[in-house]
Design an enzyme around this catalytic site. Structure first.
Site, PDB file in Angstrom:
ATOM      1  N   LEU A  61      42.579 -19.622  28.310  1.00 16.47           N
ATOM      2  CA  LEU A  61      42.996 -18.495  29.142  1.00 16.47           C
ATOM      3  C   LEU A  61      44.167 -17.797  28.458  1.00 16.47           C
ATOM      4  O   LEU A  61      45.331 -17.959  28.832  1.00 16.47           O
ATOM      5  CB  LEU A  61      43.401 -18.988  30.536  1.00 16.47           C
ATOM      6  CG  LEU A  61      42.378 -19.828  31.298  1.00 16.47           C
ATOM      7  CD1 LEU A  61      42.887 -20.176  32.683  1.00 16.47           C
ATOM      8  CD2 LEU A  61      41.051 -19.098  31.388  1.00 16.47           C
TER       9      LEU A  61
ATOM     10  N   GLU B 202      36.767 -16.164  28.487  1.00 16.13           N
ATOM     11  CA  GLU B 202      37.013 -17.220  29.470  1.00 16.13           C
ATOM     12  C   GLU B 202      35.757 -17.461  30.311  1.00 16.13           C
ATOM     13  O   GLU B 202      35.286 -16.549  31.005  1.00 16.13           O
ATOM     14  CB  GLU B 202      38.189 -16.823  30.360  1.00 16.13           C
ATOM     15  CG  GLU B 202      39.471 -16.602  29.577  1.00 16.13           C
ATOM     16  CD  GLU B 202      40.518 -15.812  30.348  1.00 16.13           C
ATOM     17  OE1 GLU B 202      40.296 -15.555  31.554  1.00 16.13           O
ATOM     18  OE2 GLU B 202      41.547 -15.439  29.760  1.00 16.13           O
TER      19      GLU B 202
ATOM     20  N   PRO C 283      48.053  -8.479  28.457  1.00 15.59           N
ATOM     21  CA  PRO C 283      48.549  -9.340  27.370  1.00 15.59           C
ATOM     22  C   PRO C 283      47.875  -9.064  26.028  1.00 15.59           C
ATOM     23  O   PRO C 283      48.452  -9.368  24.978  1.00 15.59           O
ATOM     24  CB  PRO C 283      48.227 -10.760  27.861  1.00 15.59           C
ATOM     25  CG  PRO C 283      48.176 -10.645  29.344  1.00 15.59           C
ATOM     26  CD  PRO C 283      47.582  -9.293  29.602  1.00 15.59           C
TER      27      PRO C 283
ATOM     28  N   ILE D 267      43.978  -7.444  31.053  1.00 13.23           N
ATOM     29  CA  ILE D 267      43.907  -6.982  29.665  1.00 13.23           C
ATOM     30  C   ILE D 267      45.288  -6.712  29.071  1.00 13.23           C
ATOM     31  O   ILE D 267      45.439  -6.621  27.852  1.00 13.23           O
ATOM     32  CB  ILE D 267      43.030  -5.717  29.568  1.00 13.23           C
ATOM     33  CG1 ILE D 267      42.391  -5.609  28.176  1.00 13.23           C
ATOM     34  CG2 ILE D 267      43.814  -4.447  29.913  1.00 13.23           C
ATOM     35  CD1 ILE D 267      41.281  -4.565  28.099  1.00 13.23           C
TER      36      ILE D 267
ATOM     37  N   GLU E 135      44.485 -13.979  26.781  1.00 12.26           N
ATOM     38  CA  GLU E 135      43.835 -12.736  26.379  1.00 12.26           C
ATOM     39  C   GLU E 135      44.303 -12.238  25.019  1.00 12.26           C
ATOM     40  O   GLU E 135      43.504 -11.729  24.232  1.00 12.26           O
ATOM     41  CB  GLU E 135      44.065 -11.655  27.457  1.00 12.26           C
ATOM     42  CG  GLU E 135      43.282 -11.868  28.732  1.00 12.26           C
ATOM     43  CD  GLU E 135      43.865 -12.940  29.649  1.00 12.26           C
ATOM     44  OE1 GLU E 135      43.148 -13.391  30.574  1.00 12.26           O
ATOM     45  OE2 GLU E 135      45.037 -13.335  29.428  1.00 12.26           O
TER      46      GLU E 135
ATOM     47  N   HIS F 172      42.969  -7.494  39.980  1.00  8.59           N
ATOM     48  CA  HIS F 172      41.534  -7.595  39.741  1.00  8.59           C
ATOM     49  C   HIS F 172      40.824  -6.260  39.918  1.00  8.59           C
ATOM     50  O   HIS F 172      39.603  -6.199  39.802  1.00  8.59           O
ATOM     51  CB  HIS F 172      40.895  -8.615  40.691  1.00  8.59           C
ATOM     52  CG  HIS F 172      41.268 -10.031  40.413  1.00  8.59           C
ATOM     53  ND1 HIS F 172      42.542 -10.515  40.598  1.00  8.59           N
ATOM     54  CD2 HIS F 172      40.530 -11.079  39.961  1.00  8.59           C
ATOM     55  CE1 HIS F 172      42.576 -11.792  40.284  1.00  8.59           C
ATOM     56  NE2 HIS F 172      41.365 -12.165  39.886  1.00  8.59           N
TER      57      HIS F 172
ATOM     58  N   GLN G  84      38.178 -11.063  31.580  1.00  8.50           N
ATOM     59  CA  GLN G  84      37.515 -11.317  32.860  1.00  8.50           C
ATOM     60  C   GLN G  84      37.641 -10.167  33.852  1.00  8.50           C
ATOM     61  O   GLN G  84      36.688  -9.825  34.545  1.00  8.50           O
ATOM     62  CB  GLN G  84      38.071 -12.596  33.493  1.00  8.50           C
ATOM     63  CG  GLN G  84      37.076 -13.714  33.487  1.00  8.50           C
ATOM     64  CD  GLN G  84      37.584 -14.966  34.180  1.00  8.50           C
ATOM     65  OE1 GLN G  84      38.548 -14.955  34.938  1.00  8.50           O
ATOM     66  NE2 GLN G  84      36.899 -16.054  33.913  1.00  8.50           N
ATOM     67  N   PHE G  85      38.811  -9.577  33.942  1.00 14.17           N
ATOM     68  CA  PHE G  85      39.062  -8.398  34.760  1.00 14.17           C
ATOM     69  C   PHE G  85      39.985  -7.474  33.970  1.00 14.17           C
ATOM     70  O   PHE G  85      40.851  -7.951  33.233  1.00 14.17           O
ATOM     71  CB  PHE G  85      39.743  -8.756  36.085  1.00 14.17           C
ATOM     72  CG  PHE G  85      38.877  -9.535  37.031  1.00 14.17           C
ATOM     73  CD1 PHE G  85      38.149  -8.895  38.025  1.00 14.17           C
ATOM     74  CD2 PHE G  85      38.806 -10.916  36.942  1.00 14.17           C
ATOM     75  CE1 PHE G  85      37.356  -9.610  38.911  1.00 14.17           C
ATOM     76  CE2 PHE G  85      38.015 -11.652  37.810  1.00 14.17           C
ATOM     77  CZ  PHE G  85      37.281 -10.994  38.802  1.00 14.17           C
TER      78      PHE G  85
END
Length: 333
Positions: free
Chosen positions: A67, A38, A98, A96, A69, A138, A91-92
């Site tokens: 978007l 992403e 999903p 993770i 994952e 996050h 991204q964070f």
């Protein structure tokens, strides 16, 4: 031992810049290396870890994804099975989940399931850990999820030099690697890093500080804070700091040899205590070096709660003073 060329030119880099440098070097080295995720393309990533790669290598190799994952990692697994070396970014780490099924049910088992016909040379990159005043989901530090899964390697760098070398090794590895980048120290300090590509072997810990009174085992951002605590205790307690760097496979030999030397130990991580890797490391020491033990092994960790928002973030994360107090408890037992 690192294969870094000590004679090459160097550049003063932060950890996140070293990640970008490592990606660039591996993409230049092999056209099979694909970066995807992403906002990793034109935007250069939320932390700018992929800045400039889109302009250099184009949209076929630096791919902005939806978007999703699960879709990102699932697509990367297919790419890896058929000869590419994808590096999907989540991204964070808190995003993770999903993709968890794709990682543990497919990537980790592909070689075994296909009886060696296929492998999955894929690196899942994810910024992880707390300390940057981010909102919910996050700041997770759930490395133990992936260490528990056979078939995955799990790597956590704590210095710019290691970030570049370990990432190169992960990308060249024939099997899937979860590469967790401690965002608390993305820009905390700089280090001279070789311009040339080089590799740092997976599965080898680094003794960051030699000591004789107590061995402290840690990784990621907590390695930096543990070294601060060790300096705070200098003259009072001689602390050995072992940065594990790779959590799976774990460098058991270095852990055991360090503990045999000091007879006392502590483990520092920011993840919750229950089910965290401190327990696994402690059990390993009990099995391999019980007769050398002089005191209970201390776990200096985050708490068994969801990661808090801003007001309590500094209290949740082990910082130098809490780490130093825990080390004193072990030595004064």
């Amino acid at each position: 031992m690192s294969t870094q060329n000590q004679q090459s030119a160097t550049e003063d880099l932060t950890l996140v810049q070293a990640v970008r440098d490592g990606l660039y070097g591996e993409m230049e080295r092999s056209e099979d290396v694909i970066v995807m995720g992403e906002d990793v393309g034109k935007n250069g990533g939320v932390f700018r870890a992929t800045e400039g790669l889109y302009e250099e290598f184009g949209g076929d190799r630096v791919i902005d994804t939806p978007l999703a994952e699960s879709g990102i990692v699932g697509t990367a697994i297919g790419m890896a099975a058929y000869g590419l070396r994808p590096v999907p970014e989540i991204q964070f780490m808190g995003f993770i989940y999903p993709a968890f099924d794709q990682i543990v049910s497919h990537a980790a088992r592909l070689r075994t399931r296909s009886r060696g016909r296929f492998s999955c040379p894929m690196v899942v990159r994810a910024p992880y850990g707390g300390g940057i005043r981010a909102p919910e989901h996050h700041s997770e530090s759930k490395e133990a999820f992936f260490v528990h899964e056979p078939g995955l390697k799990v790597v956590v760098p704590s210095t710019p030099t290691d970030a570049k070398g370990l990432l190169a090794s992960a990308i060249r590895d024939p099997d899937p690697v979860v590469f967790l980048e401690p965002k608390l120290i993305y820009r905390a300090f700089r280090e001279e890093v070789a311009d040339d590509t080089y590799t740092t072997p997976l599965g080898e810990a680094a003794v960051r500080r030699e000591g004789s009174d107590v061995s402290v085992f840690t990784w990621g951002a907590m390695a930096y804070r543990t070294l601060e605590a060790a300096e705070e205790l200098a003259g009072e307690i001689d602390v050995e700091v072992v940065d594990l760097r790779t959590l799976s496979p774990l460098d058991t030999d270095t852990i055991v040899e360090s503990f045999k030397k000091t007879g006392r130990g502590a483990v520092v991580h920011e993840a919750p205590k229950t089910g965290g890797l401190a327990g696994e490391i402690t059990a390993t020491i009990q099995e391999e070096a019980l007769l050398y033990q002089e005191a209970p092994i201390k776990r200096i960790t985050g708490f068994d709660t969801p990661f808090p928002l801003y007001a309590l973030e500094d209290y949740y994360l082990p910082e130098a003073t809490r780490i130093a107090d825990g080390i004193r408890d072990v030595v004064n037992y």
